[in-house]
Design a protein around this motif. Structure first.
Motif, PDB file in Angstrom:
ATOM      1  N   ILE A  73       0.844  -1.190   0.000  1.00 26.55           N
ATOM      2  CA  ILE A  73       0.000   0.000   0.000  1.00 26.55           C
ATOM      3  C   ILE A  73       0.883   1.245   0.000  1.00 26.55           C
ATOM      4  O   ILE A  73       1.896   1.317   0.700  1.00 26.55           O
ATOM      5  CB  ILE A  73      -0.968  -0.003   1.194  1.00 26.55           C
ATOM      6  N   VAL A  74       0.527   2.190  -0.842  1.00 22.51           N
ATOM      7  CA  VAL A  74       1.353   3.377  -1.042  1.00 22.51           C
ATOM      8  C   VAL A  74       0.828   4.507  -0.172  1.00 22.51           C
ATOM      9  O   VAL A  74      -0.303   4.972  -0.341  1.00 22.51           O
ATOM     10  CB  VAL A  74       1.355   3.807  -2.521  1.00 22.51           C
ATOM     11  N   ASP A  75       1.650   4.941   0.772  1.00 21.61           N
ATOM     12  CA  ASP A  75       1.363   6.147   1.527  1.00 21.61           C
ATOM     13  C   ASP A  75       2.062   7.316   0.835  1.00 21.61           C
ATOM     14  O   ASP A  75       2.699   7.153  -0.203  1.00 21.61           O
ATOM     15  CB  ASP A  75       1.816   5.987   2.975  1.00 21.61           C
ATOM     16  N   GLU A  76       1.978   8.483   1.405  1.00 24.56           N
ATOM     17  CA  GLU A  76       2.572   9.655   0.771  1.00 24.56           C
ATOM     18  C   GLU A  76       4.097   9.538   0.723  1.00 24.56           C
ATOM     19  O   GLU A  76       4.727   9.062   1.656  1.00 24.56           O
ATOM     20  CB  GLU A  76       2.174  10.926   1.529  1.00 24.56           C
ATOM     21  N   PHE A  77       4.663   9.942  -0.408  1.00 29.51           N
ATOM     22  CA  PHE A  77       6.113   9.945  -0.574  1.00 29.51           C
ATOM     23  C   PHE A  77       6.704  11.214   0.045  1.00 29.51           C
ATOM     24  O   PHE A  77       6.002  12.179   0.329  1.00 29.51           O
ATOM     25  CB  PHE A  77       6.479   9.904  -2.064  1.00 29.51           C
ATOM     26  N   ASP A  78       8.016  11.173   0.218  1.00 30.55           N
ATOM     27  CA  ASP A  78       8.742  12.396   0.569  1.00 30.55           C
ATOM     28  C   ASP A  78       9.026  13.163  -0.717  1.00 30.55           C
ATOM     29  O   ASP A  78       9.635  12.618  -1.648  1.00 30.55           O
ATOM     30  CB  ASP A  78      10.065  12.057   1.272  1.00 30.55           C
ATOM     31  N   ALA A 133       4.840   5.603  -7.818  1.00 27.60           N
ATOM     32  CA  ALA A 133       4.584   4.282  -7.235  1.00 27.60           C
ATOM     33  C   ALA A 133       4.873   3.175  -8.241  1.00 27.60           C
ATOM     34  O   ALA A 133       5.489   2.147  -7.905  1.00 27.60           O
ATOM     35  CB  ALA A 133       3.139   4.195  -6.753  1.00 27.60           C
ATOM     36  N   LEU A 134       4.466   3.361  -9.489  1.00 29.24           N
ATOM     37  CA  LEU A 134       4.732   2.360 -10.524  1.00 29.24           C
ATOM     38  C   LEU A 134       6.226   2.250 -10.805  1.00 29.24           C
ATOM     39  O   LEU A 134       6.722   1.174 -11.146  1.00 29.24           O
ATOM     40  CB  LEU A 134       3.975   2.721 -11.802  1.00 29.24           C
ATOM     41  N   ALA A 135       6.946   3.368 -10.662  1.00 27.95           N
ATOM     42  CA  ALA A 135       8.382   3.356 -10.915  1.00 27.95           C
ATOM     43  C   ALA A 135       9.142   2.647  -9.801  1.00 27.95           C
ATOM     44  O   ALA A 135      10.134   1.961 -10.050  1.00 27.95           O
ATOM     45  CB  ALA A 135       8.895   4.786 -11.073  1.00 27.95           C
ATOM     46  N   GLU A 136       8.683   2.812  -8.561  1.00 29.08           N
ATOM     47  CA  GLU A 136       9.432   2.299  -7.417  1.00 29.08           C
ATOM     48  C   GLU A 136       9.017   0.890  -7.010  1.00 29.08           C
ATOM     49  O   GLU A 136       9.784   0.184  -6.356  1.00 29.08           O
ATOM     50  CB  GLU A 136       9.285   3.252  -6.227  1.00 29.08           C
ATOM     51  N   GLN A 137       7.790   0.486  -7.351  1.00 24.88           N
ATOM     52  CA  GLN A 137       7.305  -0.843  -6.975  1.00 24.88           C
ATOM     53  C   GLN A 137       7.018  -1.632  -8.239  1.00 24.88           C
ATOM     54  O   GLN A 137       6.002  -1.409  -8.908  1.00 24.88           O
ATOM     55  CB  GLN A 137       6.048  -0.727  -6.104  1.00 24.88           C
ATOM     56  N   SER A 138       7.886  -2.558  -8.552  1.00 28.25           N
ATOM     57  CA  SER A 138       7.744  -3.313  -9.800  1.00 28.25           C
ATOM     58  C   SER A 138       6.608  -4.334  -9.741  1.00 28.25           C
ATOM     59  O   SER A 138       6.116  -4.779 -10.772  1.00 28.25           O
ATOM     60  CB  SER A 138       9.055  -4.026 -10.127  1.00 28.25           C
ATOM     61  N   GLY A 139       6.202  -4.732  -8.537  1.00 32.31           N
ATOM     62  CA  GLY A 139       5.128  -5.713  -8.403  1.00 32.31           C
ATOM     63  C   GLY A 139       3.790  -5.053  -8.191  1.00 32.31           C
ATOM     64  O   GLY A 139       3.342  -4.215  -8.975  1.00 32.31           O
ATOM     65  N   LEU A 140       3.146  -5.420  -7.086  1.00 28.08           N
ATOM     66  CA  LEU A 140       1.807  -4.914  -6.783  1.00 28.08           C
ATOM     67  C   LEU A 140       1.878  -3.527  -6.154  1.00 28.08           C
ATOM     68  O   LEU A 140       2.692  -3.264  -5.277  1.00 28.08           O
ATOM     69  CB  LEU A 140       1.096  -5.887  -5.835  1.00 28.08           C
ATOM     70  N   VAL A 141       0.975  -2.640  -6.608  1.00 31.75           N
ATOM     71  CA  VAL A 141       0.819  -1.305  -6.042  1.00 31.75           C
ATOM     72  C   VAL A 141      -0.618  -1.167  -5.558  1.00 31.75           C
ATOM     73  O   VAL A 141      -1.559  -1.439  -6.317  1.00 31.75           O
ATOM     74  CB  VAL A 141       1.123  -0.212  -7.084  1.00 31.75           C
ATOM     75  N   VAL A 142      -0.806  -0.751  -4.314  1.00 37.22           N
ATOM     76  CA  VAL A 142      -2.146  -0.563  -3.746  1.00 37.22           C
ATOM     77  C   VAL A 142      -2.301   0.917  -3.394  1.00 37.22           C
ATOM     78  O   VAL A 142      -1.505   1.466  -2.632  1.00 37.22           O
ATOM     79  CB  VAL A 142      -2.363  -1.436  -2.493  1.00 37.22           C
ATOM     80  N   ILE A 143      -3.315   1.553  -3.961  1.00 41.24           N
ATOM     81  CA  ILE A 143      -3.548   2.981  -3.764  1.00 41.24           C
ATOM     82  C   ILE A 143      -4.862   3.182  -3.018  1.00 41.24           C
ATOM     83  O   ILE A 143      -5.937   2.843  -3.534  1.00 41.24           O
ATOM     84  CB  ILE A 143      -3.601   3.743  -5.104  1.00 41.24           C
ATOM     85  N   ASP A 144      -4.778   3.723  -1.811  1.00 42.41           N
ATOM     86  CA  ASP A 144      -5.982   4.035  -1.049  1.00 42.41           C
ATOM     87  C   ASP A 144      -6.507   5.413  -1.450  1.00 42.41           C
ATOM     88  O   ASP A 144      -5.765   6.250  -1.967  1.00 42.41           O
ATOM     89  CB  ASP A 144      -5.662   4.006   0.444  1.00 42.41           C
ATOM     90  N   GLU A 145      -7.796   5.641  -1.216  1.00 38.89           N
ATOM     91  CA  GLU A 145      -8.447   6.909  -1.567  1.00 38.89           C
ATOM     92  C   GLU A 145      -8.219   7.244  -3.034  1.00 38.89           C
ATOM     93  O   GLU A 145      -7.986   8.390  -3.407  1.00 38.89           O
ATOM     94  CB  GLU A 145      -7.931   8.041  -0.676  1.00 38.89           C
ATOM     95  N   PHE A 146      -8.333   6.251  -3.881  1.00 38.22           N
ATOM     96  CA  PHE A 146      -8.086   6.408  -5.313  1.00 38.22           C
ATOM     97  C   PHE A 146      -9.091   7.392  -5.909  1.00 38.22           C
ATOM     98  O   PHE A 146     -10.296   7.179  -5.824  1.00 38.22           O
ATOM     99  CB  PHE A 146      -8.182   5.044  -5.999  1.00 38.22           C
ATOM    100  N   THR A 147      -8.614   8.478  -6.488  1.00 35.59           N
ATOM    101  CA  THR A 147      -9.373   9.568  -7.137  1.00 35.59           C
ATOM    102  C   THR A 147     -10.221  10.379  -6.164  1.00 35.59           C
ATOM    103  O   THR A 147     -11.036  11.199  -6.598  1.00 35.59           O
ATOM    104  CB  THR A 147     -10.274   9.068  -8.288  1.00 35.59           C
ATOM    105  N   SER A 148     -10.047  10.205  -4.873  1.00 36.85           N
ATOM    106  CA  SER A 148     -10.934  10.887  -3.928  1.00 36.85           C
ATOM    107  C   SER A 148     -10.723  12.397  -3.881  1.00 36.85           C
ATOM    108  O   SER A 148     -11.623  13.133  -3.495  1.00 36.85           O
ATOM    109  CB  SER A 148     -10.752  10.311  -2.517  1.00 36.85           C
ATOM    110  N   VAL A 149      -9.535  12.869  -4.257  1.00 29.67           N
ATOM    111  CA  VAL A 149      -9.243  14.296  -4.103  1.00 29.67           C
ATOM    112  C   VAL A 149      -9.445  15.078  -5.397  1.00 29.67           C
ATOM    113  O   VAL A 149      -9.147  16.270  -5.449  1.00 29.67           O
ATOM    114  CB  VAL A 149      -7.794  14.508  -3.614  1.00 29.67           C
ATOM    115  N   VAL A 150      -9.959  14.431  -6.451  1.00 30.92           N
ATOM    116  CA  VAL A 150     -10.095  15.129  -7.729  1.00 30.92           C
ATOM    117  C   VAL A 150     -11.553  15.179  -8.159  1.00 30.92           C
ATOM    118  O   VAL A 150     -12.395  14.385  -7.731  1.00 30.92           O
ATOM    119  CB  VAL A 150      -9.243  14.454  -8.829  1.00 30.92           C
ATOM    120  N   ASP A 151     -11.827  16.133  -9.032  1.00 30.00           N
ATOM    121  CA  ASP A 151     -13.140  16.280  -9.644  1.00 30.00           C
ATOM    122  C   ASP A 151     -13.520  14.986 -10.352  1.00 30.00           C
ATOM    123  O   ASP A 151     -12.673  14.282 -10.893  1.00 30.00           O
ATOM    124  CB  ASP A 151     -13.067  17.453 -10.632  1.00 30.00           C
TER     125      ASP A 151
END
Length: 372
Positions: A73-78, A133-151
């Protein structure tokens, strides 16, 4: 097989207010609050690229995702407060690979690639975060709150672009979202709804829903909304005829056309085409460009010179365009791009390709726009 029997408990401190609440609504007097889930996701049964965990707030989406996929699961990056976003990607990646990945998730705005993360819009940050996230994690990427902050219009366009990228790279993505409107655009291989404890594989599915655009002839002032996103120059020729594409009545893309005088073979030339970052990745810019080309093709030849890699790739494959010059550098500067007081940036010294529109003409539409 991803199986989970999960129990979450929290104490209830029975204050006077809590006891009043129990009496008001007939709630049993308890010392603990308990939630439990029994989850069975048969993800090993088939190959897949995209999954969706979807449901209303409070149904357990995030709890389940974090329990099943704690390392993915991907949290916020630095993010650096000063450096451009391209410097946040892994050091082993070349600049072409970075910009190609950003473009593929629908963030194809070179001027904005130079900016730090914190100054980008919510929609731009959403796509940059996913690209990293796709660049740093070659396998599975899990994104929470997907599209929640956009129109929501932006969310659908972004979901489509991201889905294409994940499948092209043969990676795996699980989106966790409370929004059902992205299903047809993300086109997941499976959907799990915690509120119903329902898992479903999805059979072969059509491509994304059609995008409906309304195209209008506009004043040059409309360029002000798009100028900062153009990869070459923010100027606009004073004789340019301008067109705007609206998606669900929101400005999405802009194209300007200028006349190219020539004694033997006068023509029209595409002067500027820009799609706003929030709407990139579903073909709106190319659709507007080709529509406008079909209007002017009724009168004279219509040409375009572009250095944008994605547009070059699209046109090289399209039956609507003929490549007059393969990607190369231009050694001389066209006379009409010079200004009396200053020199306007052109394609000189950059890798560009030249195309001529050879598709069908739209004579009736051209008449409606007053072009013939």
């Amino acid at each position: 097989m991803s199986c989970l029997d999960l129990v979450r408990e929290s104490p209830i401190i029975r204050t006077p207010r809590v006891m009043q609440l129990e009496g008001m609504f007939g709630l049993p007097a308890e010392n603990r609050s308990c939630e439990q889930w029994s989850v069975n996701l048969p993800l090993q049964d088939r190959s897949w690229n995209i999954g969706l965990i979807v449901g209303p707030s409070g149904c357990g989406k995030t709890t389940i995702a974090r329990e099943l996929f704690p390392d993915q699961i991907v949290d916020e990056f630095d993010w650096s407060h000063e450096q451009s976003i391209v410097d946040a990607f892994p050091g082993k990646m070349g600049i072409k690979e970075i910009t190609g990945l950003l473009s593929s998730v629908g963030f194809s705005s070179p001027p904005n690639w130079l900016r730090p993360y914190h100054v980008l819009s919510n929609g731009e940050q959403f796509r940059v975060r996913l690209a990293r996230a796709l660049a740093e994690q070659s396998g599975l990427v899990v994104i929470d709150e997907f599209t929640s902050v956009v129109d929501r219009t932006v969310a659908r366009a972004g979901s489509c672009a991201i889905a294409k990228t994940v499948r092209r790279r043969n990676q795996m993505l699980i989106a966790v979202s409370c929004h059902y409107d992205i299903i047809d655009w993300l086109n997941p291989d499976w959907i799990y709804q915690p509120a119903l404890n329902d898992f479903q594989w999805r059979c072969e599915r059509p491509t994304r829903p059609p995008v409906s655009l309304r195209i209008v002839n506009v004043h040059r002032n409309a360029w002000n909304l798009f100028r900062k996103h153009h990869y070459l120059d923010s100027s606009l020729h004073k004789s340019a005829n301008c067109f705007l594409a609206l998606m669900e009545e929101q400005p999405a893309a802009f194209t300007a056309v200028i006349y190219f005088p020539h004694a033997q073979s006068p023509s029209y030339r595409e002067h500027r085409t820009v799609c706003l970052p929030d709407f990139q990745g579903v073909g709106i810019g190319n659709a507007l460009s080709e529509y406008v080309a079909s209007l002017y093709h009724c009168k004279h030849n219509y040409t375009s010179v572009t250095g944008h890699p994605a547009m070059i790739r699209h046109r090289a494959r399209s039956p609507l365009w003929k490549m007059n010059r393969k990607p190369s550098t231009v050694q001389r500067q066209a006379g009409f791009e010079k200004h009396r007081k200053r020199r306007i940036p052109t394609s000189r010294g950059r890798l560009t390709a030249s195309f001529q529109y050879i598709g069908p003409s739209r004579r009736e539409d051209a008449q409606r726009f007053g072009l013939i």
